[in-house]
Design a protein around this motif. Structure first.
Motif, PDB file in Angstrom:
ATOM      1  N   HIS A 192       0.813  -1.220   0.000  1.00  0.00           N
ATOM      2  CA  HIS A 192       0.000   0.000   0.000  1.00  0.00           C
ATOM      3  C   HIS A 192       0.846   1.271   0.000  1.00  0.00           C
ATOM      4  CE1 HIS A 192       0.621  -1.386   4.150  1.00  0.00           C
ATOM      5  NE2 HIS A 192       0.636  -0.119   4.513  1.00  0.00           N
ATOM      6  N   TRP A 193       2.160   1.143   0.283  1.00  0.00           N
ATOM      7  CA  TRP A 193       3.031   2.321   0.230  1.00  0.00           C
ATOM      8  C   TRP A 193       3.559   2.580  -1.175  1.00  0.00           C
ATOM      9  CZ3 TRP A 193       2.054   4.890   4.273  1.00  0.00           C
ATOM     10  CH2 TRP A 193       2.017   4.324   5.553  1.00  0.00           C
ATOM     11  N   PHE A 194       3.432   1.608  -2.087  1.00  0.00           N
ATOM     12  CA  PHE A 194       4.062   1.740  -3.392  1.00  0.00           C
ATOM     13  C   PHE A 194       3.272   2.698  -4.286  1.00  0.00           C
ATOM     14  CE2 PHE A 194       5.580  -2.986  -3.129  1.00  0.00           C
ATOM     15  CZ  PHE A 194       6.377  -2.667  -2.044  1.00  0.00           C
ATOM     16  N   ASP A 195       3.970   3.485  -5.071  1.00  0.00           N
ATOM     17  CA  ASP A 195       3.359   4.301  -6.119  1.00  0.00           C
ATOM     18  C   ASP A 195       3.269   3.411  -7.357  1.00  0.00           C
ATOM     19  OD1 ASP A 195       2.608   6.062  -8.084  1.00  0.00           O
ATOM     20  OD2 ASP A 195       4.335   7.392  -7.861  1.00  0.00           O
ATOM     21  N   MET A 196       2.117   2.750  -7.519  1.00  0.00           N
ATOM     22  CA  MET A 196       2.024   1.724  -8.557  1.00  0.00           C
ATOM     23  C   MET A 196       2.120   2.277  -9.971  1.00  0.00           C
ATOM     24  SD  MET A 196       2.168  -1.247  -7.258  1.00  0.00           S
ATOM     25  CE  MET A 196       1.590  -2.348  -8.561  1.00  0.00           C
ATOM     26  N   ALA A 197       1.920   3.574 -10.151  1.00  0.00           N
ATOM     27  CA  ALA A 197       2.130   4.146 -11.482  1.00  0.00           C
ATOM     28  C   ALA A 197       3.582   3.970 -11.915  1.00  0.00           C
ATOM     29  CB  ALA A 197       1.758   5.629 -11.483  1.00  0.00           C
ATOM     30  N   VAL A 198       4.492   3.977 -10.961  1.00  0.00           N
ATOM     31  CA  VAL A 198       5.913   3.771 -11.231  1.00  0.00           C
ATOM     32  C   VAL A 198       6.334   2.352 -10.855  1.00  0.00           C
ATOM     33  CG1 VAL A 198       8.241   4.617 -10.748  1.00  0.00           C
ATOM     34  CG2 VAL A 198       6.313   6.215 -10.751  1.00  0.00           C
ATOM     35  N   ALA A 199       5.855   1.871  -9.707  1.00  0.00           N
ATOM     36  CA  ALA A 199       6.268   0.564  -9.214  1.00  0.00           C
ATOM     37  C   ALA A 199       5.703  -0.574 -10.061  1.00  0.00           C
ATOM     38  CB  ALA A 199       5.829   0.389  -7.765  1.00  0.00           C
ATOM     39  N   GLY A 200       4.502  -0.417 -10.601  1.00  0.00           N
ATOM     40  CA  GLY A 200       3.911  -1.476 -11.413  1.00  0.00           C
ATOM     41  C   GLY A 200       4.805  -1.895 -12.573  1.00  0.00           C
ATOM     42  N   PRO A 201       5.264  -0.944 -13.411  1.00  0.00           N
ATOM     43  CA  PRO A 201       6.180  -1.323 -14.492  1.00  0.00           C
ATOM     44  C   PRO A 201       7.500  -1.906 -13.988  1.00  0.00           C
ATOM     45  CG  PRO A 201       5.215   0.834 -14.910  1.00  0.00           C
ATOM     46  CD  PRO A 201       4.801   0.446 -13.527  1.00  0.00           C
ATOM     47  N   GLU A 202       8.010  -1.393 -12.855  1.00  0.00           N
ATOM     48  CA  GLU A 202       9.266  -1.909 -12.309  1.00  0.00           C
ATOM     49  C   GLU A 202       9.104  -3.354 -11.834  1.00  0.00           C
ATOM     50  OE1 GLU A 202      12.929  -0.643 -11.118  1.00  0.00           O
ATOM     51  OE2 GLU A 202      12.189  -0.715 -13.171  1.00  0.00           O
ATOM     52  N   ILE A 203       8.010  -3.633 -11.133  1.00  0.00           N
ATOM     53  CA  ILE A 203       7.778  -4.994 -10.656  1.00  0.00           C
ATOM     54  C   ILE A 203       7.608  -5.944 -11.841  1.00  0.00           C
ATOM     55  CG2 ILE A 203       6.153  -6.465  -9.406  1.00  0.00           C
ATOM     56  CD1 ILE A 203       5.629  -4.006  -7.567  1.00  0.00           C
TER      57      ILE A 203
END
Length: 257
Positions: A110-121
């Protein structure tokens, strides 16, 4: 993002207390999170002091841990010196493409900025790899736990901290931002019974490590902890000696497309 960033950066100030008081994860929950993964190369992302890392090692996974907070990372390295532990974040993962079979996050997704973290993951996951978030939640179907939720307020008992609300609070955390391609499939959620042996003092100490508590003014924090102490002292199940805090480990699991 300012308030979430402030909250997420607060844990390092209490890294040793976090390591001592935060619960581990139900072993069945960790196994379920990994079950569809194509292999056992696992990234523990936002690993904190290594609570989930230790469970993954115990299951035989080849684990790399990534944690942005230097104090938390130092505590993890002290506790698990054989584990490869790197500074980094969900938004900037220091691993090669397709290098892990699963990315797990314990009380961190819930702390992740998924707009950026999603592509990284998605970048570091092998084809068909698993993304799973795990949360330890208190079972507020139990009367005294519901009372604890009332007197502690949202700072001590947050929106993902009880069974009654964690599903709604977490089920869309894997979704991309507007205009971004979908990188993960439909999520699955499951809960696994768990518990933690506590005393009134140690439960108060545990709740004091919550992000909302760590950033409260000192007077407000002490007042909240005082109300919690009073409730535990007046409750037969918790007033004397050790008791089991009824919990579940909730898992959100999805697969890389």
């Amino acid at each position: 993002m300012e308030e979430p960033l402030l909250l997420s950066s607060s844990f390092g100030t209490a890294a040793a207390a976090y390591a001592e008081h935060r619960p581990d994860y139900a072993r069945a929950a960790v196994r379920w999170a990994l079950d569809p993964a194509p292999g056992l190369r696992v990234l523990d992302l936002g690993a904190g002091t290594g609570k989930l890392t230790a469970a993954l090692v115990a299951l035989g996974a080849d684990v790399v841990a990534v944690e942005p907070d230097p104090a938390m990372l130092a505590e993890l390295r002290r506790a698990l010196p054989a584990v490869r532990a790197l500074p980094g974040s969900a938004e900037e993962i220091p691993l090669p493409d397709a290098s892990v079979d699963a990315v797990l996050a314990g009380n961190a997704l819930h702390w992740f900025d998924m707009a950026v973290a999603g592509p990284e993951i998605a970048r570091v996951l092998a084809p068909g790899g698993i993304l799973a978030g795990l949360w330890n939640v208190m079972d507020n179907r139990v009367d005294w736990v519901a009372g604890l939720e009332r007197v502690g307020g949202s700072a001590a008992i947050g929106p993902r901290d009880t069974l009654s609300n964690w599903r709604a609070a977490t089920d869309d955390l894997h979704l991309p931002g507007a205009g971004q391609p979908a990188r993960f499939g439909s999520p699955e959620q499951a809960e696994f019974p768990h518990g933690q042996r506590r005393t009134a003092d140690s439960l108060v100490a545990t709740l004091a490590t919550r992000a909302g508590m760590l950033v409260m003014p000192a007077a407000d924090r002490e007042a909240t902890l005082g109300r919690i102490r009073a409730l535990l002292g007046d409750t037969p199940e918790t007033a004397d000696g050790e008791f089991t805090l009824p919990m579940l480990t909730g898992v959100l699991r999805t697969r890389r497309l």
